[in-house]
Structure formats: C-alpha cells, structure tokens
Motif scaffolding. Sequence first.
Motif, PDB file in Angstrom:
ATOM      1  N   PHE A 148       0.857  -1.194   0.000  1.00 46.48           N
ATOM      2  CA  PHE A 148       0.000   0.000   0.000  1.00 46.48           C
ATOM      3  C   PHE A 148       0.881   1.227   0.000  1.00 46.48           C
ATOM      4  O   PHE A 148       2.054   1.160   0.371  1.00 46.48           O
ATOM      5  CB  PHE A 148      -0.989   0.021   1.162  1.00 46.48           C
ATOM      6  CG  PHE A 148      -0.459  -0.500   2.462  1.00 46.48           C
ATOM      7  CD1 PHE A 148       0.166   0.349   3.354  1.00 46.48           C
ATOM      8  CD2 PHE A 148      -0.582  -1.834   2.807  1.00 46.48           C
ATOM      9  CE1 PHE A 148       0.654  -0.102   4.556  1.00 46.48           C
ATOM     10  CE2 PHE A 148      -0.097  -2.310   4.005  1.00 46.48           C
ATOM     11  CZ  PHE A 148       0.525  -1.444   4.887  1.00 46.48           C
ATOM     12  N   SER A 149       0.311   2.323  -0.432  1.00 45.10           N
ATOM     13  CA  SER A 149       1.115   3.513  -0.724  1.00 45.10           C
ATOM     14  C   SER A 149       0.458   4.765  -0.175  1.00 45.10           C
ATOM     15  O   SER A 149      -0.772   4.846  -0.068  1.00 45.10           O
ATOM     16  CB  SER A 149       1.259   3.634  -2.246  1.00 45.10           C
ATOM     17  OG  SER A 149       1.719   4.918  -2.596  1.00 45.10           O
ATOM     18  N   ARG A 192       0.284   7.311  -1.833  1.00 45.52           N
ATOM     19  CA  ARG A 192      -0.339   7.993  -2.966  1.00 45.52           C
ATOM     20  C   ARG A 192      -1.841   7.796  -2.994  1.00 45.52           C
ATOM     21  O   ARG A 192      -2.557   8.561  -3.613  1.00 45.52           O
ATOM     22  CB  ARG A 192       0.217   7.454  -4.288  1.00 45.52           C
ATOM     23  CG  ARG A 192       1.678   7.692  -4.481  1.00 45.52           C
ATOM     24  CD  ARG A 192       2.112   7.193  -5.848  1.00 45.52           C
ATOM     25  NE  ARG A 192       3.547   7.089  -5.922  1.00 45.52           N
ATOM     26  CZ  ARG A 192       4.357   8.127  -6.055  1.00 45.52           C
ATOM     27  NH1 ARG A 192       3.852   9.338  -6.131  1.00 45.52           N
ATOM     28  NH2 ARG A 192       5.653   7.962  -6.096  1.00 45.52           N
ATOM     29  N   ASP A 193      -2.324   6.745  -2.329  1.00 44.83           N
ATOM     30  CA  ASP A 193      -3.752   6.425  -2.388  1.00 44.83           C
ATOM     31  C   ASP A 193      -4.594   7.488  -1.696  1.00 44.83           C
ATOM     32  O   ASP A 193      -4.124   8.210  -0.813  1.00 44.83           O
ATOM     33  CB  ASP A 193      -4.010   5.076  -1.712  1.00 44.83           C
ATOM     34  CG  ASP A 193      -3.182   3.960  -2.333  1.00 44.83           C
ATOM     35  OD1 ASP A 193      -2.889   4.068  -3.535  1.00 44.83           O
ATOM     36  OD2 ASP A 193      -2.815   3.029  -1.599  1.00 44.83           O
ATOM     37  N   GLU A 194      -5.840   7.535  -2.095  1.00 41.56           N
ATOM     38  CA  GLU A 194      -6.807   8.404  -1.424  1.00 41.56           C
ATOM     39  C   GLU A 194      -7.371   7.624  -0.244  1.00 41.56           C
ATOM     40  O   GLU A 194      -7.803   6.482  -0.411  1.00 41.56           O
ATOM     41  CB  GLU A 194      -7.928   8.761  -2.407  1.00 41.56           C
ATOM     42  CG  GLU A 194      -8.779   9.945  -2.005  1.00 41.56           C
ATOM     43  CD  GLU A 194      -8.021  11.252  -1.991  1.00 41.56           C
ATOM     44  OE1 GLU A 194      -8.223  12.024  -1.043  1.00 41.56           O
ATOM     45  OE2 GLU A 194      -7.221  11.503  -2.917  1.00 41.56           O
ATOM     46  N   SER A 202      -9.773   5.917   2.330  1.00 39.46           N
ATOM     47  CA  SER A 202     -11.179   5.526   2.184  1.00 39.46           C
ATOM     48  C   SER A 202     -12.041   6.389   3.092  1.00 39.46           C
ATOM     49  O   SER A 202     -11.543   7.069   3.997  1.00 39.46           O
ATOM     50  CB  SER A 202     -11.341   4.051   2.562  1.00 39.46           C
ATOM     51  OG  SER A 202     -11.119   3.908   3.957  1.00 39.46           O
ATOM     52  N   TYR A 213      -0.425  11.371   3.218  1.00 45.96           N
ATOM     53  CA  TYR A 213      -1.518  10.457   3.550  1.00 45.96           C
ATOM     54  C   TYR A 213      -1.906  10.692   5.002  1.00 45.96           C
ATOM     55  O   TYR A 213      -1.135  10.340   5.882  1.00 45.96           O
ATOM     56  CB  TYR A 213      -1.077   9.011   3.339  1.00 45.96           C
ATOM     57  CG  TYR A 213      -2.215   8.030   3.294  1.00 45.96           C
ATOM     58  CD1 TYR A 213      -2.798   7.663   2.101  1.00 45.96           C
ATOM     59  CD2 TYR A 213      -2.714   7.494   4.473  1.00 45.96           C
ATOM     60  CE1 TYR A 213      -3.853   6.776   2.064  1.00 45.96           C
ATOM     61  CE2 TYR A 213      -3.775   6.614   4.433  1.00 45.96           C
ATOM     62  CZ  TYR A 213      -4.330   6.250   3.229  1.00 45.96           C
ATOM     63  OH  TYR A 213      -5.386   5.368   3.191  1.00 45.96           O
ATOM     64  N   GLY A 234      -6.784   0.106   1.294  1.00 44.70           N
ATOM     65  CA  GLY A 234      -6.665   0.788   0.003  1.00 44.70           C
ATOM     66  C   GLY A 234      -5.649   0.182  -0.922  1.00 44.70           C
ATOM     67  O   GLY A 234      -4.526  -0.096  -0.516  1.00 44.70           O
ATOM     68  N   VAL A 271      -3.018   0.009  -4.220  1.00 43.43           N
ATOM     69  CA  VAL A 271      -2.031   0.936  -4.762  1.00 43.43           C
ATOM     70  C   VAL A 271      -2.578   1.540  -6.051  1.00 43.43           C
ATOM     71  O   VAL A 271      -3.034   0.832  -6.934  1.00 43.43           O
ATOM     72  CB  VAL A 271      -0.714   0.188  -5.045  1.00 43.43           C
ATOM     73  CG1 VAL A 271       0.301   1.129  -5.681  1.00 43.43           C
ATOM     74  CG2 VAL A 271      -0.156  -0.381  -3.763  1.00 43.43           C
ATOM     75  N   SER A 272      -2.521   2.851  -6.166  1.00 49.05           N
ATOM     76  CA  SER A 272      -3.072   3.503  -7.357  1.00 49.05           C
ATOM     77  C   SER A 272      -1.946   3.973  -8.265  1.00 49.05           C
ATOM     78  O   SER A 272      -0.769   3.870  -7.937  1.00 49.05           O
ATOM     79  CB  SER A 272      -3.930   4.696  -6.936  1.00 49.05           C
ATOM     80  OG  SER A 272      -3.134   5.632  -6.267  1.00 49.05           O
TER      81      SER A 272
END
Lengths: 196, 117
Positions: free
Chosen positions: A22-23, A25-27, A29, A92, B17, B19-20
């Motif tokens: 996971f990063s 960069r994600d939005e 939730s 984040y 979430g 990774v995008s």
Amino acid sequence: MVVLLGAGAGLSGLGFLASAGFSARDEPSSVEAFVARRLRNFSIPRAHRDASNPVVLTPVVLARAREHFADHCASCHGNDGRGQTTLGRNLYPKAPDMQLADTQGLPDGHLFWIIKNGVRLTGMPAWGEDTPADDATTWELVHFIRHLPRLTAEELAEMRESNPRGRRDWEAAEAERRFLEGGDVAPAPPSSDAGH
Amino acid sequence: MRKAAAFLSWIALVAAGPVSAHEGHQHKVMGTVVQVHVDPGKASHVEVKTTDGKTVVLSCDDKTQFVKGKAAAALRDVAAGMRVVATTKEEGKTIRAVEVQLGEMDAAKPAADHHRH
C-alpha cells in the motif's frame, strides 16, 4: 466460531496487503477519513475547541500572516490553501482544500490547536513554542485561513515572492521573469522539474 | 486509553486501500504561443513552441490559473505570439496546465491566432 471467522478474515486481509502493498499515494477511504477526523477532534481538549481569536484583525496582521503562511505552510498547503502541491497531494491523508467547508467550518480554537499541536499520524507538524508571542502568530494564521476563500491574484503574486526557494529556483524564476518581459533566453532554460 | 485508541486508528489508517497509479510531477514549460484552441464545454488547448524548439500542447480547464504580472488573467487573454511560462502536470498522455504566466508578445512571432470550435 465468529471469532475464528473474524481472525481468518483479518489474516486473509493482512496476507493480501503483504502481497499487494500500500502507498501514501492512495486516497484514504471514507472509513479512514471518518476515523481520522474523529481522532483529530478527540485530540483537542473541549476547553480549547471553542476559544475565540484574541488577535484583532487588521490589514497589517493579515499581511504578516500571509507572508508567514507563504514561507512556512505553502510547501504543503499551497499559497491558496487548496493543497495542490507535490507534497500536499502525496501526503496520507492529503493536505485538505482549506477553502472548503470542512476547514472553514471549524471553530477558531480548533484551527489554532491544529496549527500549534499538529495532527498525529499525518504530515501536519506542531508549529511554534508554547509562548505568548508564538501563540499570537498562530492566531494570526487562523485569521489568514479564514481569508483564504477571498485571496486575490495580487495577494497570490506577493506570496510567491515569500515562498522558500533555493539558489537554482531563484535563478530559474529570474530567467522566467526576463523571458516574459521579452528578454533573451538563458542558455539553460529552467525546464526542470518544478515539483522538487 | 487514548494511546490504545490512537494505535487502533493507526492500524485502520495504514492497512487499507489498493495501490493507485503514480501522479506526475509538476514541470515548467517556457515558450511562445503558436495557437489557442477554445472548445466551449471541453478542455481548451494552447500550443506552445518551447525555447528549445519543441512543440507542446497544454490542456487548460476551469482549474487552470492565468496570471499577467501580478493580476489575474484568463484564457481569452492568451494569443499567438505571446511569451508564456506554464507550470504543468502530466496526466497520462495529457499535459495539463496548472498555472500559465502571460508575458509580452514575441516580436519575431506572427499576430494572434485564436481558434474557436
């Protein structure tokens, strides 16, 4: 049985995350945003939430806060407070759009506490020392945050002059100014990455 | 109690979430406007010949900010032959203009060429 099922689901979830990663960069939730907002509100003592701004708003106060914001806050929040900077977009949670109701609807005391104490587990640090002078500076910033939705192009142009820059950035800005005014182009135009 | 709540919330914050895609960095484009394509209701485009001779097409939308000196400007103020410095962001194959600073008309360039569709 239910506990075993829950534990199994939890382990499966962790296994998925371990493989997918996971990063930042994600939005976040909606659940994360809800929990984080509640946690942030929980961090502010009740007595401070509704404190009113003791600093009288004057043009001098606003100008000083505007310059302070450009120098200390705009790297993440942007001069206009919308958070559309390389840092702000990739934190984040993301730096918020402070012109919107989620920020503008917070009481003055709430904004003051966030600036002074930061927000844990986010990119927002605690600013200043616990002194009357630093508190006054923070209250001035609260005035400026209230002013964000009414920022003018002239104010934004002034703020750009106060944004922190290194020598190369200054040289690039100077080359851009000369070019826009019709001057000659420098041998090495500043086509560099503006996001760093 | 507060520490326990903070820890549990941290777990919720980090462990969610997918990774995008990677969002592009911002870049500067410095050059002279060749053409302006205005398409009402859609993204407009400004074609720029950069100082190193390349042609770049900037996509402009309602979030693009235009500045002339210290004053606010608009897409309608952009004309062919005008010197510009744009802060841009790559979005896939599109180069989106975040901010466009407008300068003087380039003496070596032809007069305005504003296309409307």
